[in-house]
Enzyme design. Sequence first.
Site, PDB file in Angstrom:
ATOM      1  N   TYR A  21      96.139 -37.888   5.499  1.00 21.91           N
ATOM      2  CA  TYR A  21      95.011 -36.988   5.295  1.00 21.91           C
ATOM      3  C   TYR A  21      93.743 -37.835   5.257  1.00 21.91           C
ATOM      4  O   TYR A  21      93.746 -38.934   4.697  1.00 21.91           O
ATOM      5  CB  TYR A  21      95.127 -36.232   3.968  1.00 21.91           C
ATOM      6  N   LYS A  58      98.375 -33.597  14.054  1.00 16.63           N
ATOM      7  CA  LYS A  58      99.028 -32.397  13.520  1.00 16.63           C
ATOM      8  C   LYS A  58      97.997 -31.334  13.144  1.00 16.63           C
ATOM      9  O   LYS A  58      96.943 -31.650  12.612  1.00 16.63           O
ATOM     10  CB  LYS A  58      99.851 -32.784  12.287  1.00 16.63           C
ATOM     11  N   HIS A  77     100.237 -25.338   9.493  1.00 15.86           N
ATOM     12  CA  HIS A  77     100.475 -25.852   8.138  1.00 15.86           C
ATOM     13  C   HIS A  77     101.457 -24.966   7.379  1.00 15.86           C
ATOM     14  O   HIS A  77     101.328 -24.735   6.170  1.00 15.86           O
ATOM     15  CB  HIS A  77      99.163 -25.971   7.357  1.00 15.86           C
ATOM     16  N   THR A 101      96.870 -35.464  10.077  1.00 12.34           N
ATOM     17  CA  THR A 101      96.723 -34.021   9.863  1.00 12.34           C
ATOM     18  C   THR A 101      95.246 -33.644   9.857  1.00 12.34           C
ATOM     19  O   THR A 101      94.463 -34.187   9.083  1.00 12.34           O
ATOM     20  CB  THR A 101      97.372 -33.598   8.539  1.00 12.34           C
ATOM     21  N   SER A 140     104.476 -38.026   3.446  1.00 11.72           N
ATOM     22  CA  SER A 140     103.144 -37.456   3.254  1.00 11.72           C
ATOM     23  C   SER A 140     102.247 -38.372   2.433  1.00 11.72           C
ATOM     24  O   SER A 140     102.714 -39.087   1.539  1.00 11.72           O
ATOM     25  CB  SER A 140     103.271 -36.105   2.537  1.00 11.72           C
TER      26      SER A 140
END
Length: 381
Positions: free
Chosen positions: A130, A252, A276, A156, A107
């Site tokens: 992100y 995603k 999520h 994402t 992540s």
Amino acid sequence: MSIITTIEDLRVLARRRVPRMFYDYADAGSWTESTYRANESDFAAIKFRQRVAVNLVDRSLTSTMVGQEVAMPVALAPTGLTGMQHADGEILAARAAEKLGVPFTLSTMSICSIEDVAARTTRPFWFQLYVMKDRDFINRLIDRAKAANCSALVLTLDLQVLGQRHKDIRNGMTAPPKLTIPNLMNLATKPRWCLNMLRTPRRHFGNIVGHAKSVSDMSSLSSWTSQQFDPALSWKDVEWIKERWGGKLIIKGIMDPEDARLCVESGADALIVSNHGGRQLDGAPSSIRALPGIVDAVGRQIEVHMDGGIRSGQDVIRALALGAKGVYIGRPFLYGLGAMGEAGVARCLEIIRNELDLTMAFCGLRDVRQVDRNILLPGTY
């Protein structure tokens, strides 16, 4: 707990060993948590067709996800603060995934940095991105993932704004966490966790601190993150990210067939049906309920994956039967990590692999790539 037979066993052990604020961060949803609960419970209604007197010799779980061979069609999902479930958590999870032959996804909001994980593993992993307002930071983050030889980028799209998670508010789960008296008292009951954390220097967001402008330590991180998630994110941003990245791109956060069609138009290699983990829009359908409609809409044009609610190998095969080409597990591996470190993540994957293999056999199949809706009882999905 001497015998670990299910993901639930790992969850119970993790709850004992991980400080409450970090356990709750991983094991909670937004608002009333209705979507978080539905993600898990909606799998139970889907029933199998048991078959007998079929040759079950030489069964295989080997498959591919975005062209990469995997020992089973399961990947470790990107999860924030993994390194707070257990010291060096991302490194330990990546090592376990490597040993079991499945992808690990790091992540953006990880504790261990891209470079930390790359230096301590031998196979390429995936990186989850992100999109922040600071586009220069994002460009450099993509370049760092390239330099680390990451083999896929997971973009994402469902965190433009942050869902309200009541447990985090009650626990003072901020960056850095609030050291309230209840939190300090709870930490005192977790000596194993505390000792491991004292032994590692990795206690901040390694991909951000020291890399983003004006973020030199944890004290400056909170204000930066609260301002950086970009509510203006659009499909045009997906275009430049795809061009900048130049490799396999997985999108995603898709829960609607129309958004799935836009994924196809974007040129992405795969999409992940995901809400999520029930941590954003409470009241949205579960991922497993959304999956069939998205597969029917675009499944032949793009590889469809899913996450959310998987707690067993049986849940994995249910998702595969409904059209997913691969699934991601988040909370199950976090339970394993919090319970037993790297060995716990490996045990999580072993449990899922065994349950997937046996369920496939009971349904009369020898190759996971042959799984389709024929193994499901009509009227239950």
